[in-house]
Design an enzyme around this catalytic site. Sequence first.
Site, PDB file in Angstrom:
ATOM      1  N   SER A 118       5.053  -5.452   3.649  1.00 23.72           N
ATOM      2  CA  SER A 118       4.247  -4.616   2.747  1.00 23.72           C
ATOM      3  C   SER A 118       2.974  -4.022   3.320  1.00 23.72           C
ATOM      4  O   SER A 118       2.326  -3.221   2.646  1.00 23.72           O
ATOM      5  CB  SER A 118       3.897  -5.407   1.487  1.00 23.72           C
ATOM      6  OG  SER A 118       4.990  -5.413   0.615  1.00 23.72           O
TER       7      SER A 118
ATOM      8  N   SER B 134       4.787  -2.888  -0.438  1.00 23.51           N
ATOM      9  CA  SER B 134       4.131  -2.846  -1.717  1.00 23.51           C
ATOM     10  C   SER B 134       2.674  -2.378  -1.667  1.00 23.51           C
ATOM     11  O   SER B 134       2.133  -1.991  -2.698  1.00 23.51           O
ATOM     12  CB  SER B 134       4.178  -4.236  -2.358  1.00 23.51           C
ATOM     13  OG  SER B 134       3.466  -5.166  -1.589  1.00 23.51           O
TER      14      SER B 134
ATOM     15  N   LYS C  22      -6.383  -4.202  -2.139  1.00 27.89           N
ATOM     16  CA  LYS C  22      -5.119  -4.223  -2.880  1.00 27.89           C
ATOM     17  C   LYS C  22      -5.318  -5.070  -4.133  1.00 27.89           C
ATOM     18  O   LYS C  22      -5.979  -6.116  -4.074  1.00 27.89           O
ATOM     19  CB  LYS C  22      -4.023  -4.815  -1.988  1.00 27.89           C
ATOM     20  CG  LYS C  22      -2.637  -4.832  -2.613  1.00 27.89           C
ATOM     21  CD  LYS C  22      -1.605  -5.383  -1.642  1.00 27.89           C
ATOM     22  CE  LYS C  22      -0.195  -5.373  -2.206  1.00 27.89           C
ATOM     23  NZ  LYS C  22       0.810  -5.887  -1.252  1.00 27.89           N
TER      24      LYS C  22
HETATM   25  N1  GLN Z   1       9.864  -5.343   0.198  1.00 27.45           N
HETATM   26  C1  GLN Z   1       9.657  -6.744   0.342  1.00 27.45           C
HETATM   27  C2  GLN Z   1       9.827  -7.432  -0.979  1.00 27.45           C
HETATM   28  O1  GLN Z   1      10.004  -6.770  -1.951  1.00 27.45           O
HETATM   29  C3  GLN Z   1       8.304  -7.038   0.929  1.00 27.45           C
HETATM   30  C4  GLN Z   1       7.206  -7.134  -0.068  1.00 27.45           C
HETATM   31  C5  GLN Z   1       5.924  -7.636   0.529  1.00 27.45           C
HETATM   32  O2  GLN Z   1       5.780  -7.717   1.741  1.00 27.45           O
HETATM   33  N2  GLN Z   1       5.003  -8.002  -0.334  1.00 27.45           N
HETATM   34  O3  GLN Z   1       9.796  -8.631  -1.064  1.00 27.45           O
END
Ligand code: GLN
Length: 503
Positions: free
Chosen positions: A177, A153, A78
Amino acid sequence: MSLFTEFPDIAAMGQALRAGKTSARELTQDTLDRIAQSSLNAFIQVDPDLSLAQADQADALLQSGQATALTGIPIAHKDVIVTQGWRTTAASKMLANYVSPFDATLVSQFRQAGAVSLGKLNCDEFAMGADSTSSYFGATQNPWDSNRTPGGSSGGSAAAVAAGLIMAATGTDTGGSIRQPAAHCGITGIKPTYGTVSRHGVIAYASSMDQAGPIARSARDALTLLEIMSGFDANDPTSLEQCGEHANTGGRVREQFTQQHTHFDSQGAQPLKGLRIGVPKEFFNSALDAESAALIENALQHYESLGATRVEVSLPRTQQAIPAYYVITPAEASSNLSRFDGVRFGHRAKDYHDLQSMISNSRTEAFGPEVIRRILTGTYVLCEGYYDAYYLQAQRVRRLITNDFQQVFTQCDVIMGPVTTRPAQLLSRQDADPTADWREDVYTLCANLAGLPAMAHPCGFNSANLPVGLQLIGNYFNEGQLLAIADRFQQHSDWHQRIAGTK
Ligand code: GLN
């Protein structure tokens, strides 16, 4: 044809490599060709020369007889995880040209094991989001339906694995994410106990919750990655030292997995006999779509047919997790992202007349709207006068949620429920309320607030042939147990063997 048609899992590919039936160079070249043909936009950067050089090193390791389970296996990281050689952008204009002088600890761990990196995977900007659309480099598509998001994400990681472009990937999970894109792409991902995987070289979003983990085809493949990427790291002040008798947490995870399996094997036709599954009633609220609920119910019945029993449990603060999380994480983000000022790191505006305007113009130009929204929210909740009302209050809710879990784990061994409220959304959708997406995280945030291990595995497909995932949450340090339970399910089902693009 995808990699999976030839090699169902990492073990099969590793065997072929070690037996000399294929080489790391051949697999890498083949993978590079597939990535070049793919239109998913799963990768932000690919560099054939760098990947092929790693492949040659892997081939040398294979020939020397010192190969590990991951030697020569094509993976990718990532793009919030720093790498020497490749740029690390966090999917942001801010870091569009940033090259790290060092590899993240987990990247070095994969390098030492001989895995071959195919490049850097797309994601939401600074990992803030749940659909991989906020990337400066464009949205990633879901391989099951190119009109839909892969989730986020870590959307590029999940899309690339589900499409068979790579065997596995790394992701990060601050509020879901890893689990959420894994669910939307029909694959398996695990966020381990907070502190298990080093965060050294993982660009910080919300440091008290950020945790890296694997996204893979199956629980078994995820275990192979987690074993390599976990372990104590003196460079990460939140890294866990407690590893039992093992020199590293990876050994602990593997041992727990093996112990569970030995136990399951002794149970005959009811391998999960004695396993108590806690199903939180708050996870089956009106937000959950009916088809997903039915598929999750089927999966729970499948677990029962393997001998497990179901107990209804309560996590009464499930809804409050949303405001708590969306106060704490922006607060941490506002502080973490203050380093991107155009001086030490990142984009610098061309037009400015003093230091103040240089910093503010640089940040305004280079951060996307969601990142700006969170920095502003975080700065607000930390202001003197508001701190007690928001930040402190959110920390209290966090403590209560953590306590709720400990209460629930006296009644069951593992918690199961949905990962998301519905399958992957359309890329074209437009929410009038920019925080509508925040509410979609309702089932995943609690585990991060409490620091618990949690995973997702596929449990069926809806009538539009979109995958639906099941979430498993375990008590601290029980990722080996979670993976073993999921592995038993996968030995008795084939959802995880479906390949995107085929029925
Ligand atoms: N959707 C969550 C956020 O926007 C989780 C994002 C993540 O786990 N990096 O914070």
